[in-house]
Write a protein that holds these residues in place. Structure first.
Motif, PDB file in Angstrom:
ATOM      1  N   GLN A  31      98.821   5.769  36.083  1.00 61.52           N
ATOM      2  CA  GLN A  31      99.103   6.431  37.356  1.00 61.52           C
ATOM      3  C   GLN A  31     100.569   6.269  37.758  1.00 61.52           C
ATOM      4  N   VAL A  32     101.211   5.229  37.266  1.00 63.24           N
ATOM      5  CA  VAL A  32     102.638   5.043  37.555  1.00 63.24           C
ATOM      6  C   VAL A  32     103.509   5.210  36.321  1.00 63.24           C
ATOM      7  N   ASP A  87     104.215   8.992  35.679  1.00 63.91           N
ATOM      8  CA  ASP A  87     104.610   9.748  36.871  1.00 63.91           C
ATOM      9  C   ASP A  87     106.135   9.833  36.893  1.00 63.91           C
ATOM     10  N   LYS A  88     106.687  11.018  36.662  1.00 64.27           N
ATOM     11  CA  LYS A  88     108.144  11.175  36.574  1.00 64.27           C
ATOM     12  C   LYS A  88     108.830  10.936  37.918  1.00 64.27           C
ATOM     13  N   ASN A  89     108.056  10.988  39.009  1.00 63.08           N
ATOM     14  CA  ASN A  89     108.643  10.775  40.336  1.00 63.08           C
ATOM     15  C   ASN A  89     108.794   9.295  40.683  1.00 63.08           C
ATOM     16  N   PHE A  96     104.633   2.593  46.346  1.00 62.18           N
ATOM     17  CA  PHE A  96     103.324   2.648  45.680  1.00 62.18           C
ATOM     18  C   PHE A  96     103.047   1.252  45.124  1.00 62.18           C
ATOM     19  N   VAL A  97     101.902   0.655  45.485  1.00 62.60           N
ATOM     20  CA  VAL A  97     101.641  -0.751  45.157  1.00 62.60           C
ATOM     21  C   VAL A  97     100.497  -0.883  44.162  1.00 62.60           C
ATOM     22  N   VAL A  98     100.798  -1.568  43.061  1.00 60.07           N
ATOM     23  CA  VAL A  98      99.795  -1.934  42.062  1.00 60.07           C
ATOM     24  C   VAL A  98      99.566  -3.439  42.164  1.00 60.07           C
TER      25      VAL A  98
END
Length: 338
Positions: free
Chosen positions: A190-191, A194-196, A274-276
């Motif tokens: 998911q991260v 993700d190119k963003n 964004f937190v993993v």
């Protein structure tokens, strides 16, 4: 790919490491301070190992970069204290490690041990004791299974030195747990895909701070991604200012930090981050992605269980960005001072 294969077959290598260390006997001479040292990945390993050792044995343990021991000896070594110097090097030929051992050779207050994946080297020959993990023979430039196996070896060493069967019993579960972890890397995409997401920050406290530093290095080595590491709550004191919607925070949570981690996660998310979360997460803990680990080990004993996740993250990101993890830019497998 060498890097991928060496990440994915760690579990069986850990089983062999367990057999080797459990079969060894070690010097039981009393010392005042156990000093762990290494360079790069091996130094980050030393940070985690020192904090584990101190907790396990109740004896003072610190970590120092190998170069500091010959550049600034007097700031780290006291003449009236007895030391066990534990040098860590995958190759056993790292210049600074050998220079440190040679610089301290002859000091009657210092005994030494080499932890390496090559037992027939100048480093091993210069030390009083050796943990030689000769079954680890990485062809990749970046350290993966060598990191996990040398860290595991030092945890087993600490358990033996402390005569604590409770620690040893938990550590014996690590190879099986690592096997599970290696099959559970899908949520990271998911991260990593993700190119963003352009900025990665790893947070870990206590012994996990060494893992956070190593996770940062793995991502830098494989992908040249902008990334940093901090102790969990230290992140609030300035660094949080760089968080935006392109920022990923990978937080290694622990039972004793969870109450503080949740507030930190909310602060990061308010800023667009964004937190993993990776760890033994309670049902109440909320984040964008939670990789929840089983609750049958103490946090300190599960250090190696966490390692595959940040190695897979770096590998996945490298493939997504079109990098060859086997050929990291500007790096060689062994660093020698010219």
């Amino acid at each position: 790919m060498y890097t991928y294969n060496e990440i994915m077959n760690q579990a069986e290598k850990l089983e062999k490491t367990k057999e080797i260390v459990q079969a060894q006997t070690f010097n039981d001479a009393e010392v005042d301070i156990t000093l762990f040292t290494g360079c790069g990945t091996s130094f980050y390993l030393a940070i985690a190992a020192a904090r584990y050792y101190q907790s396990a044995t109740g004896e003072i343990a610190v970590a120092v970069p190998a170069s500091e021991l010959f550049l600034h000896k007097d700031t780290h070594i006291l003449a009236n204290k007895k030391y066990n110097l534990i040098g860590i090097s995958r190759s056993g030929t790292t210049s600074e490690i050998i220079m440190a051992l040679e610089h301290l050779k002859g000091d009657t207050n210092i005994q030494s041990m080499a932890v390496t994946c090559n037992g027939n080297t100048p480093m091993a020959n210069a030390a009083d004791e050796v943990i030689a993990l000769d079954h680890i023979s990485e062809k990749s430039v970046v350290m993966t299974q060598s990191f996990s196996n040398m860290l595991y070896a030092l945890q087993l060493y600490a358990a033996k030195k402390s005569n604590r069967s409770d620690l040893m019993n938990q550590l014996e579960e690590i190879p099986a747990l690592v096997k599970v972890a290696l099959e559970n890397g899908e949520p990271l995409k998911q991260v990593t895909e993700d190119k963003n997401k352009t900025r990665f920050i790893f947070l870990g406290s206590g012994a996990y701070n060494g893992l956070a530093k190593e996770a940062t290095l793995k991502l830098k080595e494989m992908t040249q991604t902008e990334c940093e590491s901090y102790s969990n709550l230290e992140f609030r004191h300035g660094p949080i200012s760089i968080v935006d919607n392109e920022t990923v925070i990978i937080l290694f949570t622990q039972k004793e930090t969870q109450n503080f981690d949740q507030a930190l996660i909310k602060d990061i998310q308010k800023l667009g981050g964004f937190v993993v979360v990776i760890g033994v997460a309670s049902e109440q803990l909320e984040a964008d992605v939670i990789i929840k680990l089983s609750d049958n080990l103490d946090d300190l004993n599960r250090l190696v269980e966490v390692v595959p996740y940040f190695q897979l993250l770096a590998y996945q990101r490298a493939i997504f960005k079109g990098f060859d993890p086997d050929k990291p830019r500007n790096l060689t497998q062994v660093v020698n001072l010219s």
